[in-house]
Enzyme design. Structure first.
Site, PDB file in Angstrom:
ATOM      1  N   ASP A  26     -19.570  -0.912 -11.918  1.00  0.00           N
ATOM      2  CA  ASP A  26     -18.645  -0.458 -12.855  1.00  0.00           C
ATOM      3  C   ASP A  26     -19.195  -0.836 -14.362  1.00  0.00           C
ATOM      4  OD1 ASP A  26     -16.807   0.279 -11.230  1.00  0.00           O
ATOM      5  OD2 ASP A  26     -15.645  -1.365 -11.355  1.00  0.00           O
ATOM      6  N   TYR A 137      -1.145  -1.902  -3.685  1.00  0.00           N
ATOM      7  CA  TYR A 137      -1.947  -0.781  -3.293  1.00  0.00           C
ATOM      8  C   TYR A 137      -2.103  -0.591  -1.798  1.00  0.00           C
ATOM      9  CZ  TYR A 137      -4.206  -1.300  -7.853  1.00  0.00           C
ATOM     10  OH  TYR A 137      -4.541  -1.174  -9.212  1.00  0.00           O
ATOM     11  N   LYS A 168       2.309  -2.453 -10.527  1.00  0.00           N
ATOM     12  CA  LYS A 168       1.234  -1.648 -10.925  1.00  0.00           C
ATOM     13  C   LYS A 168       0.655  -0.826  -9.592  1.00  0.00           C
ATOM     14  CE  LYS A 168      -3.520  -2.221 -12.728  1.00  0.00           C
ATOM     15  NZ  LYS A 168      -4.693  -2.892 -12.950  1.00  0.00           N
TER      16      LYS A 168
END
Ligand code: FBP
Length: 258
Positions: A26, A137, A168
């Site tokens: 990243d 997630y 989230k």
């Protein structure tokens, strides 16, 4: 959650990818430096910044409200995902955290461990008067499509039921199905997770607009901001949509504006 909101909306800058993905995946020469991220968080008017404890301890400067992620994992092991606790609520608070975050891989064979750990940190966080934010997630063998609307709304609802102040979650792909996820989350605030850098600014801003139209509180974003050629312009565009209700074309003007 009010510490992390402005007029009821929020824009959080996430920077735990060094642990989650590794530096070569990243980061580049600029964004590998946590000070670069702190600068974006401050000048980009983010309402919160998210660090693991090591970065918080060595770099945090107190300028933007801090969320410390309490668990984490690398992407090196194979098999069913599990993210274990690496920081306590007390330690997070001593580092200046005004909120704590925790990732749960719903559907993993190890979800029970993460649900239990989150339950404990949620109670400790509330005793200390700070919010507990759940990154939820769906992931693992049992999950065929981790952004299917029914899976995302399940994640949102699970967050409400385990006491998360905010969840989230990933975008379902359209405002109508995301609206159901927001509804399922009830009084838990909903933040969309940014994801890998989108192919164009317009693509990403369209997602953000869809999420806000669906009634979400805001966005917790990392790569789409600090991998951007001009993170502050992208931050302005996001703010225009989230806090000022601008449409995508108006916001896009902020990114190309000189
Ligand atoms: P991004 O906006 O860069 O996707 O960051 C959001 C985030 O939740 C980070 O906090 C976390 O490191 C990363 O995504 C995890 O991504 P994944 O588990 O999907 O690989």
């Amino acid at each position: 959650m009010d510490t992390f909101l402005k007029s009821g909306k929020g824009l959080l800058l996430a920077y735990d990818q060094g642990l989650e993905h590794g530096p070569s995946t990243d980061f580049n020469d600029r964004n590998i430096d946590p000070n670069y991220i702190l600068d974006i968080a401050e000048k980009g008017h983010f309402t919160g910044v998210v660090f693991q404890k090591g970065i918080a301890e060595k770099y945090y400067n107190g300028k933007v409200p801090l969320i410390v992620k309490l668990n984490g994992k690398t992407n090196l092991p194979r098999g069913e995902p599990i993210s274990s606790q690496v920081c306590s609520v007390q330690e997070a608070i001593s580092l200046g955290a005004k909120g704590v975050g925790y990732t749960i891989y719903l559907g993993s064979a190890h979800e029970n461990i993460m649900l239990q750990e989150f339950g404990e940190i949620q109670e400790e966080a509330h005793e200390e008067g700070i919010p507990a934010i759940a990154w939820i997630y769906p992931r693992g063998e049992a999950i065929k499509n981790d952004v299917a609307p029914e899976i995302i709304s399940y994640a949102a609802r699970a967050g409400l039921e385990i006491g998360a102040d905010a969840v989230k979650i990933k975008y379902t792909g359209d405002p109508t199905s995301f609206r159901w996820a927001v509804k399922a989350a009830g009084l838990a605030k909903v933040f969309m997770s940014g994801g890998p850098k989108a192919p164009t600014d317009e693509t990403f801003l369209n997602q953000v607009k869809g999420v806000i139209e669906a009634g979400a509180t805001g966005l917790a974003v990392g790569r789409n901001v600090w991998q951007h050629a001009d993170p502050l312009k992208m931050s302005s565009a996001l703010s225009e949509i989230i806090f000022n209700g601008k449409d995508v074309q108006q916001a896009l003007g902020m990114v190309v504006a000189q």
